[in-house]
Design an enzyme around this catalytic site. Sequence first.
Site, PDB file in Angstrom:
ATOM      1  N   ALA A  14     -22.042 -15.729 -13.312  1.00  0.00           N
ATOM      2  CA  ALA A  14     -23.438 -16.162 -13.464  1.00  0.00           C
ATOM      3  C   ALA A  14     -23.639 -17.662 -13.338  1.00  0.00           C
ATOM      4  O   ALA A  14     -24.748 -18.118 -13.082  1.00  0.00           O
ATOM      5  CB  ALA A  14     -23.957 -15.696 -14.821  1.00  0.00           C
ATOM      6  N   HIS A 188     -25.674  -9.997   3.862  1.00  0.00           N
ATOM      7  CA  HIS A 188     -27.097 -10.321   3.717  1.00  0.00           C
ATOM      8  C   HIS A 188     -27.837 -10.366   5.054  1.00  0.00           C
ATOM      9  O   HIS A 188     -29.052 -10.285   5.084  1.00  0.00           O
ATOM     10  CB  HIS A 188     -27.305 -11.597   2.890  1.00  0.00           C
ATOM     11  CG  HIS A 188     -27.066 -12.880   3.623  1.00  0.00           C
ATOM     12  ND1 HIS A 188     -25.817 -13.366   3.851  1.00  0.00           N
ATOM     13  CD2 HIS A 188     -27.923 -13.784   4.159  1.00  0.00           C
ATOM     14  CE1 HIS A 188     -25.921 -14.521   4.500  1.00  0.00           C
ATOM     15  NE2 HIS A 188     -27.183 -14.797   4.701  1.00  0.00           N
ATOM     16  N   HIS A 250     -21.433 -10.909   9.644  1.00  0.00           N
ATOM     17  CA  HIS A 250     -22.854 -10.991   9.998  1.00  0.00           C
ATOM     18  C   HIS A 250     -23.111 -10.652  11.481  1.00  0.00           C
ATOM     19  O   HIS A 250     -23.948  -9.817  11.799  1.00  0.00           O
ATOM     20  CB  HIS A 250     -23.403 -12.390   9.716  1.00  0.00           C
ATOM     21  CG  HIS A 250     -23.225 -12.852   8.295  1.00  0.00           C
ATOM     22  ND1 HIS A 250     -23.238 -11.984   7.234  1.00  0.00           N
ATOM     23  CD2 HIS A 250     -23.040 -14.091   7.760  1.00  0.00           C
ATOM     24  CE1 HIS A 250     -23.065 -12.675   6.101  1.00  0.00           C
ATOM     25  NE2 HIS A 250     -22.941 -13.950   6.393  1.00  0.00           N
ATOM     26  N   LYS A 341     -30.218 -25.465  13.740  1.00  0.00           N
ATOM     27  CA  LYS A 341     -29.968 -24.329  12.848  1.00  0.00           C
ATOM     28  C   LYS A 341     -30.750 -23.152  13.397  1.00  0.00           C
ATOM     29  O   LYS A 341     -31.984 -23.214  13.463  1.00  0.00           O
ATOM     30  CB  LYS A 341     -30.440 -24.672  11.434  1.00  0.00           C
ATOM     31  CG  LYS A 341     -30.210 -23.557  10.431  1.00  0.00           C
ATOM     32  CD  LYS A 341     -30.393 -24.053   9.003  1.00  0.00           C
ATOM     33  CE  LYS A 341     -30.551 -22.940   7.995  1.00  0.00           C
ATOM     34  NZ  LYS A 341     -29.542 -21.910   8.020  1.00  0.00           N
ATOM     35  N   LYS A 342     -30.069 -22.141  13.814  1.00  0.00           N
ATOM     36  CA  LYS A 342     -30.723 -21.063  14.549  1.00  0.00           C
ATOM     37  C   LYS A 342     -29.845 -19.821  14.585  1.00  0.00           C
ATOM     38  O   LYS A 342     -28.623 -19.938  14.637  1.00  0.00           O
ATOM     39  CB  LYS A 342     -30.859 -21.552  15.994  1.00  0.00           C
ATOM     40  CG  LYS A 342     -32.169 -21.194  16.676  1.00  0.00           C
ATOM     41  CD  LYS A 342     -32.034 -21.659  18.069  1.00  0.00           C
ATOM     42  CE  LYS A 342     -33.233 -22.007  18.832  1.00  0.00           C
ATOM     43  NZ  LYS A 342     -32.962 -22.481  20.147  1.00  0.00           N
ATOM     44  N   ARG A 370     -35.390 -13.814  17.767  1.00  0.00           N
ATOM     45  CA  ARG A 370     -34.966 -14.952  16.943  1.00  0.00           C
ATOM     46  C   ARG A 370     -34.975 -14.539  15.476  1.00  0.00           C
ATOM     47  O   ARG A 370     -36.029 -14.264  14.905  1.00  0.00           O
ATOM     48  CB  ARG A 370     -35.857 -16.166  17.181  1.00  0.00           C
ATOM     49  CG  ARG A 370     -35.259 -17.421  16.533  1.00  0.00           C
ATOM     50  CD  ARG A 370     -35.846 -18.699  17.064  1.00  0.00           C
ATOM     51  NE  ARG A 370     -37.250 -18.756  16.753  1.00  0.00           N
ATOM     52  CZ  ARG A 370     -38.207 -19.140  17.586  1.00  0.00           C
ATOM     53  NH1 ARG A 370     -37.921 -19.483  18.822  1.00  0.00           N
ATOM     54  NH2 ARG A 370     -39.454 -19.167  17.216  1.00  0.00           N
ATOM     55  N   GLN A 372     -33.879 -16.352  12.910  1.00  0.00           N
ATOM     56  CA  GLN A 372     -34.292 -17.476  12.068  1.00  0.00           C
ATOM     57  C   GLN A 372     -34.053 -18.777  12.794  1.00  0.00           C
ATOM     58  O   GLN A 372     -33.206 -18.806  13.689  1.00  0.00           O
ATOM     59  CB  GLN A 372     -33.511 -17.474  10.750  1.00  0.00           C
ATOM     60  CG  GLN A 372     -32.013 -17.664  10.988  1.00  0.00           C
ATOM     61  CD  GLN A 372     -31.166 -17.420   9.770  1.00  0.00           C
ATOM     62  OE1 GLN A 372     -31.435 -16.554   8.977  1.00  0.00           O
ATOM     63  NE2 GLN A 372     -30.131 -18.210   9.626  1.00  0.00           N
ATOM     64  N   LEU A 399     -44.017 -12.938  20.762  1.00  0.00           N
ATOM     65  CA  LEU A 399     -44.508 -12.417  19.482  1.00  0.00           C
ATOM     66  C   LEU A 399     -43.888 -13.266  18.375  1.00  0.00           C
ATOM     67  O   LEU A 399     -42.725 -13.093  18.011  1.00  0.00           O
ATOM     68  CB  LEU A 399     -44.103 -10.953  19.302  1.00  0.00           C
ATOM     69  CG  LEU A 399     -44.356 -10.346  17.923  1.00  0.00           C
ATOM     70  CD1 LEU A 399     -45.830 -10.386  17.558  1.00  0.00           C
ATOM     71  CD2 LEU A 399     -43.871  -8.906  17.870  1.00  0.00           C
TER      72      LEU A 399
HETATM   73  C1  BG6 Z   1     -22.881 -17.088   4.460  1.00  0.00           C
HETATM   74  C2  BG6 Z   1     -21.777 -18.003   4.897  1.00  0.00           C
HETATM   75  O1  BG6 Z   1     -22.439 -15.767   4.435  1.00  0.00           O
HETATM   76  O2  BG6 Z   1     -23.969 -17.201   5.365  1.00  0.00           O
HETATM   77  C3  BG6 Z   1     -22.265 -19.427   4.988  1.00  0.00           C
HETATM   78  O3  BG6 Z   1     -20.705 -17.928   3.981  1.00  0.00           O
HETATM   79  C4  BG6 Z   1     -23.518 -19.520   5.834  1.00  0.00           C
HETATM   80  O4  BG6 Z   1     -21.258 -20.268   5.530  1.00  0.00           O
HETATM   81  C5  BG6 Z   1     -24.547 -18.484   5.417  1.00  0.00           C
HETATM   82  O5  BG6 Z   1     -24.039 -20.833   5.687  1.00  0.00           O
HETATM   83  C6  BG6 Z   1     -25.697 -18.449   6.406  1.00  0.00           C
HETATM   84  O6  BG6 Z   1     -26.694 -17.604   5.918  1.00  0.00           O
HETATM   85  P1  BG6 Z   1     -28.194 -17.773   6.438  1.00  0.00           P
HETATM   86  O7  BG6 Z   1     -28.918 -16.644   5.822  1.00  0.00           O
HETATM   87  O8  BG6 Z   1     -28.645 -19.130   5.979  1.00  0.00           O
HETATM   88  O9  BG6 Z   1     -28.128 -17.713   7.935  1.00  0.00           O
END
Ligand code: BG6
Length: 484
Positions: A14, A188, A250, A341-342, A370, A372, A399
């Site tokens: 936590a 995520h 990812h 950042k993309k 895209r 993000q 879009l």
């Molecule tokens: C995490 C990685 O899983 O995803 C990080 O450990 C990375 O290194 C992050 O910065 C990126 O997540 P997002 O949602 O910002 O693209």
Amino acid sequence: VSESRSLSIIVLGATGDLAKKKTFPALFNLYHQGFLNPDEVHIFGYARTKLSDQELRDKIRRYLVDEKNASEKAETLSKFLQLIKYVSGPYDSEDGFKRLDKAISEHEISKKSSQGSSRRLFYLALPPSVYPPVCKMIKECCTNKSDVGGWTRIVVEKPFGKDLESAEQLSSQIGGLFDETQIYRIDHYLGKELVQNMLVLRFANRFFLPLWNRDNIANVQIVFREDFGTEGRGGYFDEYGIIRDIIQNHLLQVLCLVAMEKPISLKPEHIRDEKVKVLQSVIPIKDKEVVLGQYEGYRDDPTVPNDSNTPTFATTILRIDNERWEGVPFILKAGKAMGSKKADIRIQFKDVPGDIFKCQKQGRNEFVIRLQPSEAMYMKLTVKQPGLEMQTVQSELDLSYKQRYQDVSIPEAYERLILDTIKGDQQHFVRRDELKAAWEIFTPLLHRIEKGEVKSIPYKPGSRGPTEADQLLEKAGYLQTHGY
Ligand code: BG6
């Protein structure tokens, strides 16, 4: 969500970064939006540091709201913080977990949970090395065996192991304690809006159905870039590298959704069955289809060894050996300390046969999703340049979510995934066989990198990565279009 039961959310680790930056803020947002019923829910933090309830609340408070919305959320914030209790203890001792169990049980009794059923969600915001002892303690000390109608669920974060062998070992250890239906492996990226849109896009649109194959698609690129380095995480990062940090999980999950066959239904098992088939159809990665990079200055971090070969950038080409995709390169590319950042998916279509306009040098049809920032989908297509001349030009059907869905705020990936865990929906979580297949793809390459057989090429921070990566793309048949 039933009214008469209690829900305990236990965040282990936590006081760590993930809990502060992601888990607690997601829980707060769910609470603020009314997705967590205040009559049922209680939140527990567990970690080694000795703190009072109030000290934990004070530690996390500033991550939950920002200055802009602090006053608007002040009331729910203080109610939310009151729901949080803290228990400290080691990760491998019965004593700590028995105290945790006692605290949870007291909450459950205070909620007069009918029929004694309790719902316990354990979120492991911890390094994987402690997953096995923590899961053992949860099983032994914190699960109510006589509970009918309740449940215990375990959420784990990546990295799930370092390679096939360690991942399988971890899976067996946790799998020996909890059933697969109780284990939620979070990636995520599967909670991102446009990743979740992928199946709808592919299977609810007649446009795409006949085109989505090797006859029409020249290549697929899935790209992740960050404009900052490994600041403050050098120690962790050097052990894992960009392939384990981003690509093996990812980007590979995104690839599955782009490449999979239509599932027979939307049931989580049917979807995950199809994803596994894609992963199992990927053929071994060849070194000549890999470019690794390391940004200059990465080794200045005192926690990074001076001779580190760990990649902070990688481009790898994956090839799926099945009827739909044979011959189509899937280019996965990820980098830290890049110019922007993309994250996006780029589907590039083949040239039009018999090009009477002689316009193909201007660029091919490309469909870009895209992820993000600023979620969008756009199609690059060739049109007549307006005017008297018969000139062609590349233009876009665009879009953009900000414009189209002005009143809708897009939920954070973690909010969605935690809510799914409470509902018991495993669709957006990685199943054990998926994880295994993902490690099977990358483990041989990772071992070769560790032996120094594949070297990282230095690149300048803020650049596009090593030029060799662009050359590899070109060789794979990616046609560079303007401005990209
Ligand atoms: C995490 C990685 O899983 O995803 C990080 O450990 C990375 O290194 C992050 O910065 C990126 O997540 P997002 O949602 O910002 O693209």
